[in-house]
Motif scaffolding. Structure first.
Motif, PDB file in Angstrom:
ATOM      1  N   ILE A  72       0.843  -1.198   0.000  1.00  0.00           N
ATOM      2  CA  ILE A  72       0.000   0.000   0.000  1.00  0.00           C
ATOM      3  C   ILE A  72       0.879   1.249   0.000  1.00  0.00           C
ATOM      4  N   ARG A  73       1.981   1.202   0.746  1.00  0.00           N
ATOM      5  CA  ARG A  73       2.904   2.342   0.749  1.00  0.00           C
ATOM      6  C   ARG A  73       3.554   2.512  -0.621  1.00  0.00           C
ATOM      7  N   LEU A  74       3.837   1.400  -1.310  1.00  0.00           N
ATOM      8  CA  LEU A  74       4.410   1.489  -2.654  1.00  0.00           C
ATOM      9  C   LEU A  74       3.429   2.147  -3.617  1.00  0.00           C
ATOM     10  N   ILE A  75       2.148   1.769  -3.511  1.00  0.00           N
ATOM     11  CA  ILE A  75       1.122   2.402  -4.344  1.00  0.00           C
ATOM     12  C   ILE A  75       1.057   3.894  -4.036  1.00  0.00           C
ATOM     13  N   ALA A  76       1.065   4.240  -2.736  1.00  0.00           N
ATOM     14  CA  ALA A  76       1.008   5.647  -2.331  1.00  0.00           C
ATOM     15  C   ALA A  76       2.200   6.418  -2.893  1.00  0.00           C
ATOM     16  N   GLU A  77       3.386   5.790  -2.875  1.00  0.00           N
ATOM     17  CA  GLU A  77       4.570   6.468  -3.406  1.00  0.00           C
ATOM     18  C   GLU A  77       4.461   6.659  -4.917  1.00  0.00           C
ATOM     19  N   ARG A  78       3.924   5.646  -5.625  1.00  0.00           N
ATOM     20  CA  ARG A  78       3.778   5.759  -7.075  1.00  0.00           C
ATOM     21  C   ARG A  78       2.783   6.841  -7.453  1.00  0.00           C
ATOM     22  N   VAL A  79       1.743   7.016  -6.628  1.00  0.00           N
ATOM     23  CA  VAL A  79       0.695   7.988  -6.957  1.00  0.00           C
ATOM     24  C   VAL A  79       1.050   9.384  -6.452  1.00  0.00           C
ATOM     25  N   PHE A  80       1.575   9.488  -5.226  1.00  0.00           N
ATOM     26  CA  PHE A  80       1.739  10.786  -4.587  1.00  0.00           C
ATOM     27  C   PHE A  80       3.186  11.193  -4.344  1.00  0.00           C
ATOM     28  N   GLY A  81       4.138  10.283  -4.499  1.00  0.00           N
ATOM     29  CA  GLY A  81       5.481  10.571  -4.044  1.00  0.00           C
ATOM     30  C   GLY A  81       5.573  10.352  -2.546  1.00  0.00           C
ATOM     31  N   ASP A 195       1.399  -8.932  -7.946  1.00  0.00           N
ATOM     32  CA  ASP A 195       1.317  -7.989  -6.824  1.00  0.00           C
ATOM     33  C   ASP A 195       1.553  -8.702  -5.489  1.00  0.00           C
ATOM     34  N   ALA A 196       1.046  -9.941  -5.376  1.00  0.00           N
ATOM     35  CA  ALA A 196       1.246 -10.708  -4.142  1.00  0.00           C
ATOM     36  C   ALA A 196       2.724 -11.059  -3.959  1.00  0.00           C
ATOM     37  N   ILE A 197       3.391 -11.416  -5.060  1.00  0.00           N
ATOM     38  CA  ILE A 197       4.823 -11.734  -4.985  1.00  0.00           C
ATOM     39  C   ILE A 197       5.610 -10.484  -4.616  1.00  0.00           C
ATOM     40  N   ARG A 198       5.290  -9.376  -5.260  1.00  0.00           N
ATOM     41  CA  ARG A 198       5.997  -8.117  -4.992  1.00  0.00           C
ATOM     42  C   ARG A 198       5.829  -7.698  -3.537  1.00  0.00           C
ATOM     43  N   ARG A 199       4.697  -8.038  -2.964  1.00  0.00           N
ATOM     44  CA  ARG A 199       4.445  -7.702  -1.564  1.00  0.00           C
ATOM     45  C   ARG A 199       5.387  -8.453  -0.627  1.00  0.00           C
ATOM     46  N   ARG A 200       5.829  -9.621  -1.060  1.00  0.00           N
ATOM     47  CA  ARG A 200       6.640 -10.472  -0.189  1.00  0.00           C
ATOM     48  C   ARG A 200       8.144 -10.314  -0.395  1.00  0.00           C
ATOM     49  N   ILE A 201       8.554  -9.788  -1.543  1.00  0.00           N
ATOM     50  CA  ILE A 201       9.975  -9.727  -1.870  1.00  0.00           C
ATOM     51  C   ILE A 201      10.531  -8.354  -1.531  1.00  0.00           C
ATOM     52  N   PRO A 202      11.677  -8.281  -0.851  1.00  0.00           N
ATOM     53  CA  PRO A 202      12.296  -6.985  -0.540  1.00  0.00           C
ATOM     54  C   PRO A 202      12.553  -6.176  -1.813  1.00  0.00           C
ATOM     55  N   GLU A 203      12.395  -4.864  -1.705  1.00  0.00           N
ATOM     56  CA  GLU A 203      12.543  -3.994  -2.870  1.00  0.00           C
ATOM     57  C   GLU A 203      13.924  -4.103  -3.510  1.00  0.00           C
ATOM     58  N   ARG A 204      14.927  -4.366  -2.722  1.00  0.00           N
ATOM     59  CA  ARG A 204      16.284  -4.370  -3.262  1.00  0.00           C
ATOM     60  C   ARG A 204      16.511  -5.480  -4.285  1.00  0.00           C
ATOM     61  N   PHE A 205      15.611  -6.469  -4.355  1.00  0.00           N
ATOM     62  CA  PHE A 205      15.777  -7.537  -5.335  1.00  0.00           C
ATOM     63  C   PHE A 205      15.226  -7.170  -6.704  1.00  0.00           C
ATOM     64  N   GLY A 206      14.738  -5.934  -6.835  1.00  0.00           N
ATOM     65  CA  GLY A 206      14.430  -5.435  -8.160  1.00  0.00           C
ATOM     66  C   GLY A 206      13.008  -5.583  -8.625  1.00  0.00           C
ATOM     67  N   PHE A 207      12.078  -5.956  -7.759  1.00  0.00           N
ATOM     68  CA  PHE A 207      10.715  -6.157  -8.225  1.00  0.00           C
ATOM     69  C   PHE A 207      10.040  -4.848  -8.624  1.00  0.00           C
ATOM     70  N   ARG A 208      10.584  -3.715  -8.205  1.00  0.00           N
ATOM     71  CA  ARG A 208      10.005  -2.448  -8.612  1.00  0.00           C
ATOM     72  C   ARG A 208      10.386  -2.103 -10.052  1.00  0.00           C
ATOM     73  N   MET A 209      11.331  -2.828 -10.618  1.00  0.00           N
ATOM     74  CA  MET A 209      11.738  -2.559 -11.996  1.00  0.00           C
ATOM     75  C   MET A 209      10.690  -3.035 -12.992  1.00  0.00           C
ATOM     76  N   TYR A 210       9.886  -4.020 -12.630  1.00  0.00           N
ATOM     77  CA  TYR A 210       8.900  -4.585 -13.545  1.00  0.00           C
ATOM     78  C   TYR A 210       7.564  -3.907 -13.283  1.00  0.00           C
ATOM     79  N   THR A 211       7.161  -3.020 -14.162  1.00  0.00           N
ATOM     80  CA  THR A 211       5.972  -2.216 -13.927  1.00  0.00           C
ATOM     81  C   THR A 211       4.794  -2.735 -14.744  1.00  0.00           C
TER      82      THR A 211
END
Length: 511
Positions: A72-81, A195-211
């Motif tokens: 949810i925080r990732l969504i908030a960051e994508r929408v609002f910064g 989205d469920a996988i991305r929720r479980r994997i730490p951001e540093r493993f690059g899941f934010r790269m796949y949009t």
């Protein structure tokens, strides 16, 4: 052979909720059958608690144990910064303290004339459309965001977006906002699983790269909002340079600018945080009010007796004040049925009916409505394990017969006049939870201040529009859906290509 149905089974109830044709219908049936506290399953058989119990909701909102989940925080960051909806802990406290002066009761009241002036602009626009016509059909989902975005610009930033007067410099922002959540409806099975996988994997493993397509659309809004915010901020800073130390201006942006100069680091904001905060205000302040106003006019079009009763209260008040006299906040508050209509709309049509939280620690949630265990015994509370996700279903709470009576699914504004119910979560707060109770984590008082801003805006818009026009359903029978799409949006069933739609027939009142 592995079939699509196997993926759907893996995606669990989350897939079913996101793919229903009308927001909340599935969960409303579950609550009627099993009660307001239910165990459902997310992706990969994750056990999730869905709760609409009044005492349970109150416990969660008042506890520090249930922050927003990381996705949810990732969504908030994508929408609002990195603004208020993203922030947690110390950063969240700084944002709140910076905003509090702008939402004082006294400061909010000064916006009422601005609300009146902007709404009358819309009245003039519609009167021009009606010249030579007995009635016209207008899309409320298109018109209401125009007025609310102009209101937000002028009240929050001392800036005119110009959508109503035709001088708009930011049509790109309006167009981006108009359909920004459509990619979030009926997500594919693979998207739900991703989205469920991305929720479980730490951001540093690059899941934010796949949009996903949804990611890209939400990011487009953030880019457009940030460009607008930077230009507005620059103009405001240049205009305020001669009076840099003045505390007279209480529009929200002036308050935020002063927060960049604060000596106390607990109240100080940085410029990039102001930009994110402005993006938050643009979307949150616009979507909540415009959606609520659209649904309110829709309900009044369906229930002519309610519309007549609202108009009668308006005419009685006008007989006391005289025509063309600007009303005060207290005068708007003096009309009981008028305000009951606003509350009933908020109850039936919460723009964001579900909030998602996660338990920081093991806990036991008390319940006001007993839940049946696997063995058949009735339990007064439910255990929660650390890390468990919880769906706070405010849409289902707003329709609990135990709270609202046997007609909980029906339109009945009189319930707020004749029946004195003890509403645990709070009449305005729980329905404006939309953005602000989720953002003002576990502290409802700033939510109340923000809701006061929006309630005042709704009061002014409802008064001016019902005083000037009669609303009815179009002669062409249209089936309006409430689409679950991050926020709840109206569309015409069977015509998704038209996008967000809520057409109503409008005609001038005979004085």
């Amino acid at each position: 052979m592995f079939h699509l149905r196997h993926l759907i089974c893996v995606a669990g109830h989350e897939y079913e909720i996101s793919h229903q044709t009308d927001a909340g219908q599935l969960e409303f049936e579950w609550v009627k059958r099993y009660g307001p506290t239910i165990r459902i399953f997310g992706c990969f058989h994750e056990e999730v608690l869905m709760i609409a119990d009044p005492m349970g909701l109150q416990h969660i909102f008042q506890s520090q144990n249930y922050p927003k989940t990381r996705d949810i925080r990732l969504i908030a960051e994508r929408v609002f910064g990195k603004g208020l909806l993203w922030a947690t802990g110390e950063a969240h406290q700084r944002h709140r303290k910076a905003l509090n002066p702008a939402f004082s009761t006294q400061n909010l009241k000064k916006f009422v004339p601005l609300f009146q002036e902007t709404t009358l602009q819309l009245v003039k626009k519609w009167n021009a459309r009606l010249e030579g016509n007995a009635a016209v059909v207008l899309n409320m989902a298109q018109w209401m965001p125009k007025i609310t975005l102009d209101v937000i610009g002028r009240s929050a930033f001392d800036f005119n977006f110009g959508l109503l007067d035709g001088t708009a410099d930011y049509n790109e922002l309006y167009r981006t906002m108009r359909d920004m959540f459509l990619d979030s409806k009926s997500s594919s099975t693979l998207t739900v699983l991703y989205d469920a996988i991305r929720r479980r994997i730490p951001e540093r493993f690059g899941f934010r790269m796949y949009t996903t397509k949804e990611d890209r659309r939400l990011s487009a809004f953030l880019s457009a909002a940030q460009r607008a915010a930077r230009n507005i901020l620059l103009r405001k800073q240049e205009a305020e340079m001669p009076n840099a130390n003045s505390d007279d201006d209480k529009d929200i942006l002036s308050v935020l600018i002063r927060a960049t100069k604060h000596d106390d680091h607990r109240k100080k904001l940085h410029e990039d945080e102001i930009i994110s905060q402005m993006a938050t205000i643009i979307l949150a302040g616009n979507e909540t009010t415009s959606s609520t106003m659209s649904w309110m006019l829709y309900e009044l079009s369906k229930h002519a007796d309610s519309q007549t009763r609202v108009y009668k209260e308006i005419t009685i008040l006008r007989a006391q004040t005289g025509c063309h006299v600007s009303l005060t906040s207290a005068q708007y508050d003096s009309m009981p049925y008028f305000n009951a209509v606003i509350k009933e709309t908020l109850r039936l049509h919460p723009i964001l009916p579900i909030l998602v939280r996660e338990a920081n620690e093991h806990d036991t949630i008390p319940l006001s409505i007993l839940v049946k265990s696997k063995t058949g015994s009735l339990l007064p509370d439910v255990p929660i394990r650390k890390g468990q996700r919880i769906l706070l279903h405010l849409g289902a709470y707003n329709r609990l017969t135990q709270v609202w009576g046997d007609d909980a699914d029906s339109w009945n504004p009189v319930r707020f006049i004749d029946e004195k119910k003890e509403v645990v979560v709070g009449m305005y707060e729980n329905l404006y939870v939309v953005i602000y109770l989720s953002s003002f984590n576990n502290d409802a008082s700033p939510c109340l201040l923000q809701s006061n801003f929006q309630v005042m805006e709704l009061q002014v818009m409802l008064f001016e529009l019902i005083e000037s026009f009669e609303f009815s359903l179009p002669t062409e029978v249209l089936d309006i859906q409430r689409i679950p799409s991050i926020l709840m949006v109206p569309m015409i069933r069977g015509k998704p290509e038209l996008g967000v739609q809520l057409p109503l027939q409008v005609k001038q009142r005979t004085q």
